[in-house]
Every structure is written in C-alpha cells, then in structure tokens.
Design an enzyme around this catalytic site. Structure first.
Site, mmCIF file in Angstrom:
data_model
loop_
_atom_site.group_PDB
_atom_site.id
_atom_site.type_symbol
_atom_site.label_atom_id
_atom_site.label_comp_id
_atom_site.label_asym_id
_atom_site.label_seq_id
_atom_site.Cartn_x
_atom_site.Cartn_y
_atom_site.Cartn_z
ATOM 1 C CG ASN A 136 -0.192 -0.042 2.539
ATOM 2 O OD1 ASN A 136 1.031 0.007 2.583
ATOM 3 N ND2 ASN A 136 -0.934 -0.132 3.636
ATOM 4 C CG HIS A 138 3.546 0.244 4.854
ATOM 5 N ND1 HIS A 138 2.749 -0.634 5.553
ATOM 6 C CD2 HIS A 138 4.656 -0.469 4.514
ATOM 7 C CE1 HIS A 138 3.356 -1.798 5.618
ATOM 8 N NE2 HIS A 138 4.507 -1.732 5.000
ATOM 9 C CD GLU A 143 0.029 0.598 7.477
ATOM 10 O OE1 GLU A 143 0.189 0.662 6.242
ATOM 11 O OE2 GLU A 143 0.098 -0.475 8.094
#
Ligand code: PGA
Length: 242
Positions: A136, A138, A143
């Site tokens: 994602n 990160h 995050e």
C-alpha cells in the site's frame, strides 16, 4: 531518485550491502537505519558475508531500527528486535549497547517516540537508511493517511498490512494491531536512503513512489523530495515504471 533494476534479489542484496559496507568503511562510527521484513534479508546476508571476509568492521557502528510491534517483548520470536538478532546482529560485530529498536512494551508510546527521535538526533543522525515498501506504499509502519506523520509515534496497522504480515504468525489473529514507528519526518532526515522493492505485488507501490503524486495516501511518494534516494528493484516490482 537513482533507480536501478536487477534480475534477481541476491544481486540487489549484494549492492545494498556494499552501500552499507562502504559507508562503514569510510566512517567506522556510522549511524545505520535498519528495517525488518523479507525484503532486507538478502542485504543482511551479504553484510554478514562482507564482515566474515574481513571487509568491514561494525564494532563502532550504532543502529536504529525503524519500528516494532506494540505488545511484543524483545524476546518474542516475532518481535523486530528478535528478527534483527536472528537475521543480522548475531552474524556481525555491532555492540549490543549500540543497537536501538523502539520499545513495543512501554506504556507511554508518546514519550518513547520523543526519546527515540532525540537519541537519533544526539547520535548525529542516520547516515544511511534501508527501507522496504508495503504493497500500500507504506514505509516503516507509516500507513496511507491524510497527513505525513513527523516523529516516531504509535500507529494502528491497516488490514492490508496485517494480512501481509500474517504469514509470519500461526494465525492472522496473532498479528499485533498496533506498532511504534519512526515517522516520515524521522526517515526523511536520514542523509542517504536505499529503498528496495521486489516482487510483482510491489509494482503499484513502486509506481506511486516514483511517478505518482506526492501525497500521504502514498507515503513512499515523499521520497521524491529527498536529495539522496537509491531505489533497488527487481524487474517484477519495476514493471510499471519501465
Ligand atoms: P516485506 O515488507 O519486506 O516483508 O515485503 C516490506 C514493508 O512492509 O515495508
């Protein structure tokens, strides 16, 4: 960004290890920023080999790891402290007192985070930082979110990260839900950054990091603003930027 694409992960490990070893050879008391996960394992193996062959001496080095799960003590076999012992430290000669991993068992994570950043600052700052990248986007456990976090802080792990990390635990339920992580601000202060991405499941994140808009919803995109970033990818991870 200096982007290099390789055919296999062992070659990536050798190049990344050589960047770390060169740093330590030229400055024996270097401050190294270290990461966990599958990605840095070939690098750590190659660093151990460099050490075994007498190329590099880590005795004056200080290390700071990016992050730790909240709730796991250093002796837990899934803690990042334990991972570092198993995958790097026991094969090189870093002194125990020079190893730093944020505490995952302290009650006061705000205090621990501030102290961790102050320790990094007092050491003179990270000379070279290794990073992996999440599917994602990160980096460390920063995050996707609405604002880039600055200092070391507590985070709630996303479902995507919990699922990705479940492979290391007996069941998904055992994966901790929280972690303490260096912030984006902390990471961006490193003088040099080496980020490694391998495997097709990282291709979207690599695209976002290298070619996407700089935004906190794609945390690694901030690295476009860092003056000294090397991206080491295999062909699958690089397929959207070729
Ligand atoms: P991985 O994790 O190396 O295990 O793929 C990378 C990351 O999540 O930063």
């Amino acid at each position: 960004m200096n982007i290099k694409i390789f055919k296999n992960t062992d070659d990536i490990g050798k190049v990344a290890a050589m960047m770390f070893s060169t740093q330590v050879i030229s400055k024996p008391n270097s401050i190294l920023g270290l990461a966990t996960g599958s990605t840095p394992i070939p690098t750590y193996k190659a660093m151990q080999k460099n050490y075994d062959e007498g190329l590099v001496d880590f005795s004056q080095v200080t290390t700071f790891n990016l992050d730790e799960y909240i709730g796991l003590s250093h002796s837990h076999n899934q803690s990042y402290y334990y991972f570092m012992q198993e995958n790097l430290f026991r094969g090189i000669n870093v002194k125990e007192e020079n190893i730093h991993v944020p505490s995952g068992t302290s009650e006061d994570t705000d205090k621990i985070g501030c102290e961790y950043d102050a320790m990094i600052e007092a050491s003179g700052g990270v000379d070279i930082q290794i990073l992996g990248i999440g599917q994602n986007g990160h980096i460390a456990f920063n995050e996707p979110c609405d604002e880039f976090p600055m200092g070391t802080h507590k985070v709630t792990l996303t479902e995507n990260t919990i699922e990705a990390n479940a492979r290391f635990f007996e069941t998904k339920d055992e994966v901790p839900k929280f972690a303490i992580t260096m912030g984006i601000g902390t990471i961006m202060k490193a003088k040099k950054i080496v980020i490694i991405a391998t495997g097709e499941n990282k291709a979207d994140a690599v695209y976002g990091m290298v070619k996407g808009e700089i935004k906190p919803q794609m945390p690694a995109s901030i690295l476009q603003l860092h003056p000294d970033v090397t991206v080491l990818c295999d062909e699958s991870a690089a397929k959207r930027i070729l």
